[in-house]
Design a protein around this motif. Structure first.
Motif, PDB file in Angstrom:
ATOM      1  N   VAL B  29       0.853  -1.189   0.000  1.00  0.00           N
ATOM      2  CA  VAL B  29       0.000   0.000   0.000  1.00  0.00           C
ATOM      3  C   VAL B  29       0.885   1.234   0.000  1.00  0.00           C
ATOM      4  CG1 VAL B  29      -1.763   1.269   1.266  1.00  0.00           C
ATOM      5  CG2 VAL B  29      -1.844  -1.233   1.198  1.00  0.00           C
ATOM      6  N   THR B  32      -1.817   5.311   3.035  1.00  0.00           N
ATOM      7  CA  THR B  32      -2.941   4.946   3.899  1.00  0.00           C
ATOM      8  C   THR B  32      -3.458   6.215   4.562  1.00  0.00           C
ATOM      9  OG1 THR B  32      -1.930   2.799   4.303  1.00  0.00           O
ATOM     10  CG2 THR B  32      -3.661   3.492   5.834  1.00  0.00           C
ATOM     11  N   VAL B 114      -1.572   1.590  -5.030  1.00  0.00           N
ATOM     12  CA  VAL B 114      -2.683   1.171  -4.174  1.00  0.00           C
ATOM     13  C   VAL B 114      -2.805   2.160  -3.020  1.00  0.00           C
ATOM     14  CG1 VAL B 114      -3.533  -0.624  -2.606  1.00  0.00           C
ATOM     15  CG2 VAL B 114      -2.453  -1.262  -4.769  1.00  0.00           C
ATOM     16  N   ALA B 116      -5.120   3.097   0.488  1.00  0.00           N
ATOM     17  CA  ALA B 116      -6.039   2.495   1.460  1.00  0.00           C
ATOM     18  C   ALA B 116      -6.662   3.561   2.342  1.00  0.00           C
ATOM     19  CB  ALA B 116      -5.293   1.492   2.338  1.00  0.00           C
ATOM     20  N   ILE B 143      -3.273  -2.265   8.145  1.00  0.00           N
ATOM     21  CA  ILE B 143      -2.368  -1.705   7.133  1.00  0.00           C
ATOM     22  C   ILE B 143      -1.442  -0.653   7.752  1.00  0.00           C
ATOM     23  CG2 ILE B 143      -2.240  -0.468   4.932  1.00  0.00           C
ATOM     24  CD1 ILE B 143      -5.063  -1.687   4.332  1.00  0.00           C
TER      25      ILE B 143
END
Lengths: 170, 418
Positions: B29, B32, B114, B116, B143
């Motif tokens: 990720v 975040t 990616v 999150a 995460i």
């Protein structure tokens, strides 16, 4: 200790596209979880939190849990719901169920196949539901093992504690 | 095998091996993003160490300024968390905005990465070619600790855009057209492309991507084309083009002729198979009109509202609430005079927050009231009483409906340039 992925209980049958805002109304997000749980299904079935009993199973139709990321699974768990079964879950909702340790199983056609009050047996790992009132068994879609394992562990939080990522609460 | 857009991003984030729909991949990720509500009941205060403070942002948005003591406590915990873990990307009140707007402004979502976030409208970042979806608070907590998560590669519905978008048509109308015509997309990705995409600016792409959650889509994703890369040139100059592969396999390819898309309205309850041209419900009396949210609280939305409202008054018996999606938009709209036009027309302009969109504060509906909103959801009870009704439309449609006091077609308003 009993296996949380093997659940037997009484069915509550809901329809298609039951959304998170109905399950966990915005105003209830102001409240601690125990109080918020008393307001589940405020828009569609406000008397339900007073009727559901520990071990009961909630059955839904298509796109069950459409909507928000709010952790509805915590409220179901607060009321003692043993498992959710739906024809198709919203995938964010399903992730929340798994991650908060609430057993959930996808079973095509199930909302029209069981009656409210029927006693059901749900084997989440095997992906199988038996309606004990009729003796009928329905095949579901088993979760991948790594997700079933998360449910079995009680969700992500206990795992994060066990792995040392999270300080345990006293 | 040739990749759809989402498969390409998930493949890249999971080591580069081939993927196909149904595969589950573990991804790194890149960013975040935490939000204020998570600090209310999640265990963020017990995190021993975050995986990388430079890959985490904290945004105050849902309940700001705090409408309750409980929310005030969440804010205090968020500040303590950012300080304890050395998180420099902390967007506190006064430097804040709705999380998806902040992500866009700060260039936190880059093509091919990616992202999150707990919030269901995280799919908004798909406008920038990122794999982004709502994940829920427990997973985001994980995460924060590990920097990784899993995704299932979904099958994709491809929307091939042709023609040209009319100036009065907003991303909201395009989305409602799609949701009304094609219904739900549970467990699928939505991918937009085609020659018509060149007439769809980033603001509309963000609206469309945000609303993908409303049809149950896992991801909504756009290519990183010239328009996207130009938009990112200041915040993410290293971003490179991202397109699906020629010959990628789709669950369905659906052509949308933008020339045929007109102002749309979703009826109360859901957008799924429940939207039609504004004329179908024109004349419906409205008590509240709302422009805001991660979907339509952008600067261009406030500009549209100001252009429609300038020189008019909000109808007696109707209230108009406008919520800029971020402090930056609030300041820009102030400098450009939009806020003056709105306020002089009788609108109430609030501070940036998710507020009215999720029925939490600053615009909650009473039983029996009717609202027309340019926000994200029209579920029963979403914006307040379960006995209120919520219609959904574009900012232009909401603004003209506020002037008339009934749902109206903006194209009938004389003297307003499109």
């Amino acid at each position: 200790m009993t296996d949380p992925l093997l659940v037997e209980g009484r069915a509550w049958v809901f329809g298609d596209e039951v959304n998170t805002d109905d399950m966990y109304p915005g105003f209830a997000m102001r409240l601690p979880v125990a109080e918020a749980a008393r307001h589940m299904f405020d828009a569609s079935r406000p008397d339900w939190p007073g009727l559901v009993e520990p071990g009961d199973i909630v059955v839904g139709g298509r796109n069950f849990g459409l909507g928000s990321s709010r952790p509805v699974a915590l409220l179901f768990r607060e009321l003692g719901v043993g498992a959710l079964v739906a024809e198709r879950f919203n995938t964010l909702f399903l992730r929340n169920c798994v991650n908060y340790g609430l057993p959930a199983l996808t079973v095509p056609g199930i909302a029209g196949a069981v009656r409210e009050g029927d006693r059901l047996r749900v084997d989440v790992r095997a992906g199988e539901l038996t309606d004990l009132a009729t003796g009928t068994t329905h095949a579901g879609t088993p979760l991948p093992d790594f997700l079933a394992d998360i449910i079995q562990a009680g969700g992500l939080i206990p795992r994060l504690e066990a792995s040392g990522h999270l300080r345990p609460t006293l | 095998m040739p990749d759809t857009l989402i498969a390409k991003v998930l493949r890249g984030a999971s080591g580069g091996g081939p993927v196909e729909p149904g595969d589950i991949v573990v991804c790194d990720v890149e960013m975040t993003v935490l939000l204020d509500l998570q600090f209310g009941h999640d265990r963020l205060g017990d995190v021993v160490a975050v995986h990388d403070p430079d890959k985490i942002a904290v945004v105050m948005d849902h309940a700001v300024p705090a409408p309750s003591i409980r929310d005030a406590e969440s804010g205090r915990r968020a500040r303590a968390f950012a300080a304890a873990h050395g998180i420099s990307r902390f967007f506190d009140i006064g430097n804040h905005g709705i999380v998806h707007q902040v992500i866009a402004e700060q260039g936190l979502a880059r093509p091919g990465t990616v992202l999150a976030c707990t919030d269901s409208h995280t799919c908004a970042a798909g406008a920038f070619g990122a794999a982004a979806r709502g994940l829920g608070p427990a997973e985001v907590l994980q995460i924060v600790c590990t920097g990784r998560t899993w995704h299932q590669v979904p099958p994709t519905y491809r929307y091939e855009l042709t023609g040209a978008k009319h100036p009065w048509v907003n991303g909201k109308d395009v989305f409602l057209h799609v949701a009304g015509a094609y219904g739900e997309a549970t467990g699928h990705a939505l991918e937009f492309g085609g020659p018509g995409l060149a007439t769809v600016p980033m603001s509309d792409r963000r609206t469309i991507a945000t609303q993908g959650a409303e049809v149950g889509a896992d991801f909504t994703i756009f290519p990183a084309d010239r328009i996207c890369l130009d938009h990112l040139s200041a915040t993410a100059p290293e971003a490179t083009p991202l397109e699906p592969d020629e010959g990628a396999a789709y669950a369905a390819v659906r052509t949308v002729d933008l020339d045929q898309v007109s102002p749309m309205v979703a009826l109360p309850g859901t957008v799924i198979g429940n939207a039609g041209p504004v004329g179908d419900v024109a004349g419906t009396k409205v008590d509240q009109a709302f422009i805001g949210s991660c979907a339509n609280g952008q600067l261009t939305d406030l500009e549209t509202a100001a252009r429609v409202l300038k020189g008019h008054r909000v109808a007696s018996g109707t209230r108009l609430i406008v919520t800029p999606a971020s402090q930056r938009i609030y300041a820009q709209a102030s400098r450009l005079g939009y806020l003056a036009d709105l306020v002089e027309a009788g609108a109430t302009v609030t501070n940036p927050t998710c507020g009215a969109c999720f029925g939490y504060h600053m615009g909650v509906l009473a039983a029996g009231e009717v609202c027309i909103t340019a926000s994200t959801r029209n579920f029963k009870g979403r914006m307040g009483s379960p006995d209120a009704e919520v219609y959904m439309a574009s900012p232009a449609t909401v603004a003209v409906s506020a002037i008339r006091g009934v749902i109206s077609d903006v194209r009938e308003l004389d003297g307003v340039p499109a």
